[in-house]
Design an enzyme around this catalytic site. Structure first.
Site, short mmCIF file in Angstrom:
data_model
loop_
_atom_site.label_atom_id
_atom_site.label_comp_id
_atom_site.label_asym_id
_atom_site.label_seq_id
_atom_site.Cartn_x
_atom_site.Cartn_y
_atom_site.Cartn_z
N HIS A 146 10.78 -24.00 8.14
CA HIS A 146 9.83 -24.77 8.96
C HIS A 146 8.37 -24.56 8.55
CE1 HIS A 146 12.73 -25.23 12.65
NE2 HIS A 146 13.30 -25.57 11.50
N ASP B 293 0.88 -1.17 0.00
CA ASP B 293 0.00 0.00 0.00
C ASP B 293 0.92 1.23 0.00
OD1 ASP B 293 0.92 0.23 2.61
OD2 ASP B 293 -1.06 0.28 3.54
N HIS B 294 0.34 2.41 0.23
CA HIS B 294 1.16 3.63 0.24
C HIS B 294 2.22 3.58 1.35
CE1 HIS B 294 -2.28 3.96 2.86
NE2 HIS B 294 -1.65 4.88 3.58
N ARG C 205 9.30 -33.49 9.34
CA ARG C 205 8.30 -33.24 10.40
C ARG C 205 7.60 -31.90 10.19
NH1 ARG C 205 13.16 -31.68 12.34
NH2 ARG C 205 13.32 -29.89 13.72
N HIS C 206 8.27 -30.98 9.52
CA HIS C 206 7.65 -29.67 9.29
C HIS C 206 6.53 -29.77 8.25
CE1 HIS C 206 10.70 -28.07 11.81
NE2 HIS C 206 11.66 -28.50 11.01
N CYS D 252 3.41 -3.08 4.02
CA CYS D 252 2.56 -1.94 4.39
C CYS D 252 3.30 -1.22 5.52
CB CYS D 252 1.14 -2.37 4.76
SG CYS D 252 0.98 -3.44 6.20
N GLY D 253 2.62 -0.34 6.22
CA GLY D 253 3.31 0.42 7.26
C GLY D 253 3.91 -0.48 8.32
N THR D 254 3.11 -1.40 8.81
CA THR D 254 3.57 -2.31 9.85
C THR D 254 3.80 -3.73 9.34
OG1 THR D 254 1.28 -2.90 10.34
CG2 THR D 254 2.25 -1.10 11.65
N GLY D 255 3.21 -4.07 8.23
CA GLY D 255 3.22 -5.46 7.73
C GLY D 255 2.07 -6.26 8.33
N ILE D 256 1.42 -5.70 9.34
CA ILE D 256 0.39 -6.46 10.06
C ILE D 256 -0.89 -6.60 9.22
CG2 ILE D 256 -1.11 -6.50 12.09
CD1 ILE D 256 1.18 -5.07 13.62
N GLY D 257 -1.36 -5.48 8.68
CA GLY D 257 -2.59 -5.53 7.88
C GLY D 257 -2.43 -6.47 6.70
N MET D 258 -1.30 -6.39 6.03
CA MET D 258 -1.05 -7.27 4.88
C MET D 258 -1.06 -8.73 5.31
SD MET D 258 -0.78 -5.86 1.93
CE MET D 258 -0.19 -4.46 0.96
C1 RB5 Z 1 -1.68 2.78 6.46
O1 RB5 Z 1 -1.69 4.01 7.11
C2 RB5 Z 1 -1.37 1.68 7.44
O2 RB5 Z 1 -2.44 1.49 8.28
C3 RB5 Z 1 -1.02 0.41 6.70
O3 RB5 Z 1 0.07 0.64 5.87
C4 RB5 Z 1 -0.63 -0.79 7.53
O4 RB5 Z 1 0.31 -0.45 8.50
C5 RB5 Z 1 -1.73 -1.60 8.06
O5 RB5 Z 1 -1.52 -2.63 8.70
#
Ligand code: RB5
Length: 144
Positions: free
Chosen positions: A101, A11-12, A135-136, A68-74
């Protein structure tokens, strides 16, 4: 290294690292598809995650990189797709083991969390590491 066909997306919030990783892929002659985003304008990461995941599940690509910003949303979005094993990595050990693994087929990175050189090292190790099987494989099969 196995024959790689990589799908990459961001994303951006991950746009700048996407461009850097694309330069890395080009420098190593690694085949890739860029599913966007193509500008720094704000966009919705779940759409990009879905596009990338579909390239993997269709067999068009065998590895994916999502930023993405954190990688978490993706990672949350990509892991909703059956057959996707997306690993959010902020260190090289996790990157290696997520392949060896967990047979992770998507790497997620957070541009606002880790430095650019670390992101490139993680990418390099993640792409070079194979699945150990054994095993993995049993455990990965249990997930599937
Ligand atoms: C965008 O502002 C931000 O929320 C997105 O890049 C990401 O970090 C979501 O997990």
């Amino acid at each position: 290294m196995e024959d790689l066909k990589v799908v990459i997306g961001s994303d951006h919030g991950g746009f700048h690292y996407k461009e850097s990783i694309i330069e890395y892929l080009k420098s190593r002659n690694i085949d890739f598809v860029d599913v966007g985003t193509y500008t720094r304008e704000s966009c919705d990461y779940p759409e990009i995650a879905k596009l990338a995941a579909q390239k993997i599940t269709s067999g068009e690509c065998n590895r994916g990189i999502l930023i993405c910003g954190t990688g978490i949303g993706m990672s949350i979005a990509a892991n909703k797709v059956r057959g996707i094993r997306a690993a959010l990595c902020g260190d090289t050990y996790s990157a290696r083991v997520s392949r060896a693994h967990n047979n992770a087929n998507i790497l997620c990175l957070g541009e606002r969390v880790i430095g650019e050189h670390l992101a490139l090292d993680i990418t390099d190790i993640w792409l070079k590491t194979g699945f150990e099987g054994g095993r993995h494989k049993r455990r990965v099969d249990m997930i599937e």
